[in-house]
Design an enzyme around this catalytic site. Sequence first.
Site, PDB file in Angstrom:
ATOM      1  N   LYS A   1      63.740 -23.780  11.348  1.00 27.78           N
ATOM      2  CA  LYS A   1      62.961 -22.853  12.285  1.00 27.78           C
ATOM      3  C   LYS A   1      61.683 -23.001  12.192  1.00 27.78           C
ATOM      4  O   LYS A   1      60.926 -22.857  13.260  1.00 27.78           O
ATOM      5  CB  LYS A   1      63.832 -21.558  12.298  1.00 27.78           C
ATOM      6  CG  LYS A   1      63.170 -20.712  13.082  1.00 27.78           C
ATOM      7  CD  LYS A   1      64.105 -19.336  13.398  1.00 27.78           C
ATOM      8  CE  LYS A   1      63.545 -18.359  12.600  1.00 27.78           C
ATOM      9  NZ  LYS A   1      64.144 -17.150  12.450  1.00 27.78           N
TER      10      LYS A   1
ATOM     11  N   ARG B   1      56.145 -24.531  14.448  1.00 28.82           N
ATOM     12  CA  ARG B   1      54.796 -25.167  14.220  1.00 28.82           C
ATOM     13  C   ARG B   1      54.658 -26.825  15.017  1.00 28.82           C
ATOM     14  O   ARG B   1      53.413 -27.015  15.438  1.00 28.82           O
ATOM     15  CB  ARG B   1      54.525 -25.441  12.719  1.00 28.82           C
ATOM     16  CG  ARG B   1      54.319 -24.149  11.923  1.00 28.82           C
ATOM     17  CD  ARG B   1      54.608 -23.983  10.612  1.00 28.82           C
ATOM     18  NE  ARG B   1      54.190 -22.937   9.962  1.00 28.82           N
ATOM     19  CZ  ARG B   1      54.944 -21.786   9.714  1.00 28.82           C
ATOM     20  NH1 ARG B   1      56.159 -21.904  10.341  1.00 28.82           N
ATOM     21  NH2 ARG B   1      54.370 -21.063   9.075  1.00 28.82           N
TER      22      ARG B   1
ATOM     23  N   GLN C   1      53.478 -16.236   7.590  1.00 29.15           N
ATOM     24  CA  GLN C   1      53.185 -16.055   8.861  1.00 29.15           C
ATOM     25  C   GLN C   1      51.713 -15.680   9.100  1.00 29.15           C
ATOM     26  O   GLN C   1      50.853 -16.033   9.922  1.00 29.15           O
ATOM     27  CB  GLN C   1      54.116 -15.002   9.549  1.00 29.15           C
ATOM     28  CG  GLN C   1      55.580 -15.533   9.328  1.00 29.15           C
ATOM     29  CD  GLN C   1      56.467 -14.555  10.342  1.00 29.15           C
ATOM     30  OE1 GLN C   1      55.944 -13.595  10.501  1.00 29.15           O
ATOM     31  NE2 GLN C   1      57.870 -15.043  10.062  1.00 29.15           N
TER      32      GLN C   1
ATOM     33  N   ASP D   1      63.197 -15.188   2.843  1.00 27.59           N
ATOM     34  CA  ASP D   1      64.296 -15.213   3.941  1.00 27.59           C
ATOM     35  C   ASP D   1      65.720 -15.485   3.624  1.00 27.59           C
ATOM     36  O   ASP D   1      66.424 -14.924   4.250  1.00 27.59           O
ATOM     37  CB  ASP D   1      64.161 -16.224   5.093  1.00 27.59           C
ATOM     38  CG  ASP D   1      62.799 -16.090   5.797  1.00 27.59           C
ATOM     39  OD1 ASP D   1      62.404 -14.686   6.027  1.00 27.59           O
ATOM     40  OD2 ASP D   1      62.183 -17.064   6.331  1.00 27.59           O
TER      41      ASP D   1
END
Length: 432
Positions: A23, A28, A171, A317
């Site tokens: 993802k 990107r 991020q 994550d």
Amino acid sequence: MSLDWQGRRSGGLTGQATVPGDKSISHRAIMLAALADGESVIEGFLEGEDTRATARIFSQLGVRIETPNPHTRVVHGVGLHGLQPSAEALDCGNAGTGMRLLTGLLCAQAFDSVLVGDASLSKRPMARVIRLLEKMGASVSARDGNFAPLHIHGGQVLHGVEIDTQVASAQVKSALIFAALYAQGETVITEPRPTRDYTESMLKSLGWPIDYRPGEVLVHGGGSLKAGGMRIPGDISSAAFLIAAAMLVPCSDITLCNIGVNPRRTGILSAFALMGGRIELFNERRESGEPVADIRVRSSSLKGIDLPEHLVPDMIDECPIFFVAAALATGKTRATGLAELRVKESDRIASMVKGLRAMGAQAVDSPDSVEITGGTLHAADIDSCEDHRIAMSFAVAAQCADGVTAIHDCANVATSFPGFVALAQSLGMNLE
């Protein structure tokens, strides 16, 4: 629309599978291909709601994007200064990555933009990105100074500066890098701990003048991007749920093919190895500049560990599924440096501790740490808090629990792992 799952104890998992494209890289790839000069073909694109939202936004900004077949995008780049204003707000859906990176990119444009998101994304903090971009000359207004919708005021002149992010977040770093592409002079970005370097690696492969090492990035403004082919590997974050399931369910032996194993993303594999996980990487290679491997996983006798804090940014994550493994391991597991989990799609520390306790686990938390004592689990009703990683983590926990576990509000799994239930079933997971 609410979507609930039911899971129960399963027999051994077997077989071979591939997981959806990464993802982070998919977001990107669309962004950089849009800013490149010429046509780029992206293969392995994640057909998830988050990444589709990013593609739709660039279509609104005047970029022609074709879908010749599933998992492929042909992007006709408009160059660094070719984006056009949108008459409508740009809807990021549930994509925190999309919103934060787009804030950095759009604050350098000549036109104004408005970024919105769904109810969950609209609760996620954006002030730390905004404050750092303002140091470069950006102008962004947010609800209560912190939340979407974000009103991005174009026409600003950005300047290269030295910035310490003070938070280990890929991020945040990537938002600054996107802004730095347009800044006058050089931008130096430092982090308290290294985070994933997808943005840096992709920029370098597309010909941008950028220098980086773990924890530091030097971006030169005023370059250009060369269009080309991109192949996106399978997402290690998605693979982590199946890896954990195979370790935890007796008599399991599975192989996951074509998984991205960038060193800044494999903290979860290191953590599982410390716990005693039987995980083997083979057929290691590079595709489009990224390290890729096939991964074999077998049933394992896991033990509790003190998680090395330096691994946390490289598995942030994957922490929810790590907590599930800890709840089924022998002994205690302790982890700290987890504050970032409080501001994800849900408060992932609170969500996981509440759910694990409901299933009979001993789990306690502080603002940035968790301690879990391993044991056995029983069925429970689980609130996923509309968080895809919470839902999939408890789907795995259910495979090792007595009774039928109900997991509520799982629709958001489509943001990152469309087809998760069918793929899990194909390997032998008892989930419907």
